[in-house]
Write a protein that holds these residues in place. Structure first.
Motif, PDB file in Angstrom:
ATOM      1  N   LEU A 136      26.690 -60.261   1.305  1.00 50.89           N
ATOM      2  CA  LEU A 136      26.937 -59.707   2.639  1.00 50.89           C
ATOM      3  C   LEU A 136      25.992 -60.283   3.696  1.00 50.89           C
ATOM      4  O   LEU A 136      26.046 -59.891   4.860  1.00 50.89           O
ATOM      5  CB  LEU A 136      26.850 -58.178   2.609  1.00 50.89           C
ATOM      6  CG  LEU A 136      27.959 -57.516   1.773  1.00 50.89           C
ATOM      7  CD1 LEU A 136      27.810 -55.993   1.782  1.00 50.89           C
ATOM      8  CD2 LEU A 136      29.348 -57.910   2.268  1.00 50.89           C
ATOM      9  N   SER A 175      30.867 -60.608   5.864  1.00 49.27           N
ATOM     10  CA  SER A 175      30.599 -59.212   6.208  1.00 49.27           C
ATOM     11  C   SER A 175      31.681 -58.307   5.639  1.00 49.27           C
ATOM     12  O   SER A 175      32.726 -58.766   5.193  1.00 49.27           O
ATOM     13  CB  SER A 175      30.531 -59.042   7.725  1.00 49.27           C
ATOM     14  OG  SER A 175      29.288 -59.513   8.187  1.00 49.27           O
ATOM     15  N   ARG A 176      31.384 -57.015   5.652  1.00 52.08           N
ATOM     16  CA  ARG A 176      32.418 -56.041   5.321  1.00 52.08           C
ATOM     17  C   ARG A 176      32.326 -54.888   6.318  1.00 52.08           C
ATOM     18  O   ARG A 176      31.363 -54.802   7.088  1.00 52.08           O
ATOM     19  CB  ARG A 176      32.291 -55.554   3.887  1.00 52.08           C
ATOM     20  CG  ARG A 176      31.149 -54.613   3.620  1.00 52.08           C
ATOM     21  CD  ARG A 176      31.372 -53.841   2.323  1.00 52.08           C
ATOM     22  NE  ARG A 176      30.163 -53.178   1.877  1.00 52.08           N
ATOM     23  CZ  ARG A 176      29.750 -51.995   2.347  1.00 52.08           C
ATOM     24  NH1 ARG A 176      30.413 -51.370   3.297  1.00 52.08           N
ATOM     25  NH2 ARG A 176      28.634 -51.461   1.889  1.00 52.08           N
ATOM     26  N   CYS A 229      24.359 -55.849   6.489  1.00 53.74           N
ATOM     27  CA  CYS A 229      24.760 -57.261   6.459  1.00 53.74           C
ATOM     28  C   CYS A 229      23.787 -58.109   7.278  1.00 53.74           C
ATOM     29  O   CYS A 229      23.360 -59.189   6.839  1.00 53.74           O
ATOM     30  CB  CYS A 229      26.177 -57.434   7.025  1.00 53.74           C
ATOM     31  SG  CYS A 229      27.460 -56.672   6.030  1.00 53.74           S
ATOM     32  N   THR A 246      32.832 -64.902  -2.297  1.00 54.95           N
ATOM     33  CA  THR A 246      32.728 -65.615  -1.010  1.00 54.95           C
ATOM     34  C   THR A 246      33.496 -66.940  -0.985  1.00 54.95           C
ATOM     35  O   THR A 246      33.379 -67.696  -0.019  1.00 54.95           O
ATOM     36  CB  THR A 246      31.244 -65.892  -0.655  1.00 54.95           C
ATOM     37  OG1 THR A 246      30.622 -66.529  -1.780  1.00 54.95           O
ATOM     38  CG2 THR A 246      30.498 -64.631  -0.312  1.00 54.95           C
TER      39      THR A 246
END
Ligand SMILES: NC(=O)c1ccc[n+]([C@@H]2O[C@H](COP(=O)([O-])OP(=O)(O)OC[C@H]3O[C@@H](n4cnc5c(N)ncnc54)[C@H](O)[C@@H]3O)[C@@H](O)[C@H]2O)c1
Length: 267
Positions: free
Chosen positions: A162, A166-167, A174, A265
């Protein structure tokens, strides 16, 4: 000769990835291991697990337990001084202590919640790193397992996937991890001439208490599905990456952000 003839320090060692890393150092032949965390009970359990790894080949592992808070400068100073007083040096420093914070968007975040994350994940990690660098600069390099001149020390920060992508509902976390990746690269440049390595590991979702509550499992299920390997990692799989970077098999790895995330990722 062991790949780890030097002195190891692991912060956040009372649980999860930090504990697995400290135990892995013992399993791979390191005989001087300092474990640091603010959770004294967890540290006692980690010490017990490390001691369970000695004896297989007659080795005795010495463990220094340092309870302290990485967000407090006096704790960080005490941590490094205690280790140096006992063993005279620090060769492998894995900075793992971290917190996650509540799942909210930035507009719902209180300033204190933002500060709490950064005090540990970024500012605290930087203070540990600064103290470790100061010590490493004073010490002679350790030879490698095959006789090459080695380096003065290795620092491995635990960032996160992160820090790269991002989340939702995790802006402060993040950003704190992106800061760790950036710090890694900057210090790698600044301390290369001192023959100190600075790298970081970016774990994906890993089975530790940080992500194991029922709320968290619900929150993280979609993220697990994004990763091609379609599972969470085990703390030992992150420990393996940390040990590789600390070992004399990685003497030319500098400023790396090693992603260990089951492929999360890639896309
Ligand atoms: N578990 C995951 O999915 C995951 C993914 C990516 C990155 N990470 C990172 O890995 C690191 C380890 O997390 P974990 O999953 O093992 O979690 P964890 O909660 O099991 O362990 C974190 C440890 O850090 C310690 N700690 C927290 N604040 C501290 C402070 N101020 N001073 C000293 N110790 C402190 C805690 O007491 C705990 O023992 C963290 O930096 C985390 O952000 C975890």
């Amino acid at each position: 000769m062991s790949l780890f003839p030097g002195v190891a320090l692991v912060t956040g060692a009372a649980s999860g990835i930090g504990r697995a890393t400290a135990v892995a150092f013992a399993a791979e032949g390191c005989t001087k291991i300092a474990i640091c965390d603010r959770a004294a009970d967890g540290l006692a359990e980690t010490k017990r697990l490390i001691e369970g790894k000695q004896g297989d080949d007659g080795r005795k592992v010495e463990v220094e337990v340092v309870a302290g808070d990485v967000s407090r400068e006096e704790s960080v100073t005490n941590m490094v001084q205690t280790i140096v007083k006992r063993w005279g040096r620090i060769d492998y420093a894995v900075n793992c202590a971290g917190i996650q914070g509540p799942p909210k968007r930035s507009t719902e975040f209180e300033l204190e919640e933002f500060d709490a994350i950064n005090r540990v994940n970024y500012r605290g990690l930087w203070m540990c790193s600064r103290a470790e660098l100061k010590q490493m600069m004073k010490q002679e390099p350790l030879q490698t397992h095959d006789g090459r001149p080695g380096n003065r020390g290795v620092i491995v920060h635990i960032a996160s996937q992160l820090g790269i992508v991002s989340r939702t509902n995790a802006a402060a976390y993040c950003a704190s991890k992106a800061a760790v990746i950036s710090l890694t690269k900057s210090d790698a440049i600044d301390y290369s001439n001192d023959r100190i390595q600075v790298n970081c590991v970016c774990p994906g979702l890993v089975q530790t208490p940080m992500v194991q509550g029922p709320e968290q499992q619900k929150l993280f299920a979609p993220a697990v599905a994004i990763a091609p390997m379609d599972r969470m990692g085990e703390p030992e799989e992150i420990a393996d990456a940390c040990l590789f970077l600390c070992s004399s098999k990685a003497t030319f790895v500098q400023g790396a952000a090693l992603v260990v995330d089951g492929g999360y990722t890639i896309n």
